[in-house]
Design an enzyme around this catalytic site. Sequence first.
Site, PDB file in Angstrom:
ATOM      1  N   ASN A  12      86.336  -9.308  40.926  1.00 36.72           N
ATOM      2  CA  ASN A  12      87.670  -9.914  40.812  1.00 36.72           C
ATOM      3  C   ASN A  12      87.482 -11.410  40.562  1.00 36.72           C
ATOM      4  O   ASN A  12      87.240 -12.170  41.497  1.00 36.72           O
ATOM      5  CB  ASN A  12      88.456  -9.652  42.109  1.00 36.72           C
ATOM      6  N   TRP A  13      87.581 -11.785  39.272  1.00 32.44           N
ATOM      7  CA  TRP A  13      87.340 -13.194  38.928  1.00 32.44           C
ATOM      8  C   TRP A  13      88.514 -14.082  39.325  1.00 32.44           C
ATOM      9  O   TRP A  13      88.422 -15.302  39.230  1.00 32.44           O
ATOM     10  CB  TRP A  13      87.070 -13.327  37.420  1.00 32.44           C
ATOM     11  N   LYS A  14      89.629 -13.480  39.704  1.00 34.19           N
ATOM     12  CA  LYS A  14      90.830 -14.249  40.063  1.00 34.19           C
ATOM     13  C   LYS A  14      91.152 -15.240  38.936  1.00 34.19           C
ATOM     14  O   LYS A  14      90.878 -14.944  37.774  1.00 34.19           O
ATOM     15  CB  LYS A  14      90.644 -14.915  41.427  1.00 34.19           C
ATOM     16  N   HIS A  90      97.066  -6.856  45.538  1.00 32.73           N
ATOM     17  CA  HIS A  90      96.036  -7.737  46.102  1.00 32.73           C
ATOM     18  C   HIS A  90      96.708  -8.716  47.076  1.00 32.73           C
ATOM     19  O   HIS A  90      97.859  -9.109  46.854  1.00 32.73           O
ATOM     20  CB  HIS A  90      95.320  -8.504  44.982  1.00 32.73           C
ATOM     21  N   GLU A 165      90.898  -4.620  52.195  1.00 37.27           N
ATOM     22  CA  GLU A 165      90.494  -6.025  52.198  1.00 37.27           C
ATOM     23  C   GLU A 165      91.146  -6.731  53.388  1.00 37.27           C
ATOM     24  O   GLU A 165      92.307  -7.157  53.290  1.00 37.27           O
ATOM     25  CB  GLU A 165      90.938  -6.707  50.899  1.00 37.27           C
TER      26      GLU A 165
HETATM   27  P1  PGA Z   1      85.960 -12.491  48.260  1.00 38.52           P
HETATM   28  O1  PGA Z   1      87.315 -11.969  47.608  1.00 38.52           O
HETATM   29  O2  PGA Z   1      84.869 -11.541  47.847  1.00 38.52           O
HETATM   30  O3  PGA Z   1      85.784 -13.868  47.684  1.00 38.52           O
HETATM   31  O4  PGA Z   1      86.137 -12.510  49.728  1.00 38.52           O
HETATM   32  C1  PGA Z   1      87.656 -10.610  47.574  1.00 38.52           C
HETATM   33  C2  PGA Z   1      89.033 -10.447  47.001  1.00 38.52           C
HETATM   34  O5  PGA Z   1      89.914 -11.272  47.289  1.00 38.52           O
HETATM   35  O6  PGA Z   1      89.280  -9.502  46.242  1.00 38.52           O
END
Ligand code: PGA
Length: 251
Positions: A12-14, A90, A165
């Site tokens: 997940n590159w956001k 998310h 998550e």
């Molecule tokens: P993280 O993020 O691996 O940086 O904790 C996971 C996510 O938000 O999907």
Amino acid sequence: MHPNRKPLIAANWKMNDPPVGCYTSDSPFRSLPGVDVWVFLPFIEWYGAHNAGLVYGAQCGRPEPQGAFTGDISMLMLKHQHFHAVLCGHSDRRHFHQESDAFIAEQATAALEVGLIPIVCIGETEAEHDAGKTTDVLKRQLKPVIDVLTAHHSLPTTHFILAYEPVWAISRGDPNKPAATAKDAQDIHARIRSLLPKDRQATTRILYGGSMKGSNAAELLAQPDIDGGLVGGASLKLEDFRKIVEAAESR
Ligand code: PGA
């Protein structure tokens, strides 16, 4: 473990630029025979990922096929640009865009109906965790999603994925943030599995997300109910991400 639960590592590159080297022939963002690797990218990156032959997904999508929704992209449009999957709910979307459980279920329905695989994200906040409300929160978040699954009872189990998550473990740029312990994550995954419709319990992939990195991936991925990872921060570091994929391959 059921064969439908092939390990999946989802990057997940956001809202970040893709890491340098991600589109090369030896990129760690390519699936291996024993591990699916998918990239959830900012929309404008789809063409690069498509040309490189990666399997890519969207970080969100709007249920309506078209209309006056400034700034949004529909599930149908994603499908037309060869997106394979989409994140629904998310925690960034729940928090910054006030997405509700009901709206997230609508997104999952729309995704299924155009042939995209939804990865529905669930998880409790730090305050909910500390107040001992984790199970209640997960039940509340899962309820409308289970209704969607019940309405699509003939859907193959590979076409729907969950990600647990815990919001308190998501790194948000902090590389030192601890992940949930492997034991705690396993306990919650087993609980989530037990809440699914009986005919889906053994076959649904449930990913763990929240500070998964090269140094802890093997232990997390060794747990019987953890079928892969949804990886944020570490997916921006090519070699750290490669270690996670390798851990999934040798689990
Ligand atoms: P993280 O993020 O691996 O940086 O904790 C996971 C996510 O938000 O999907």
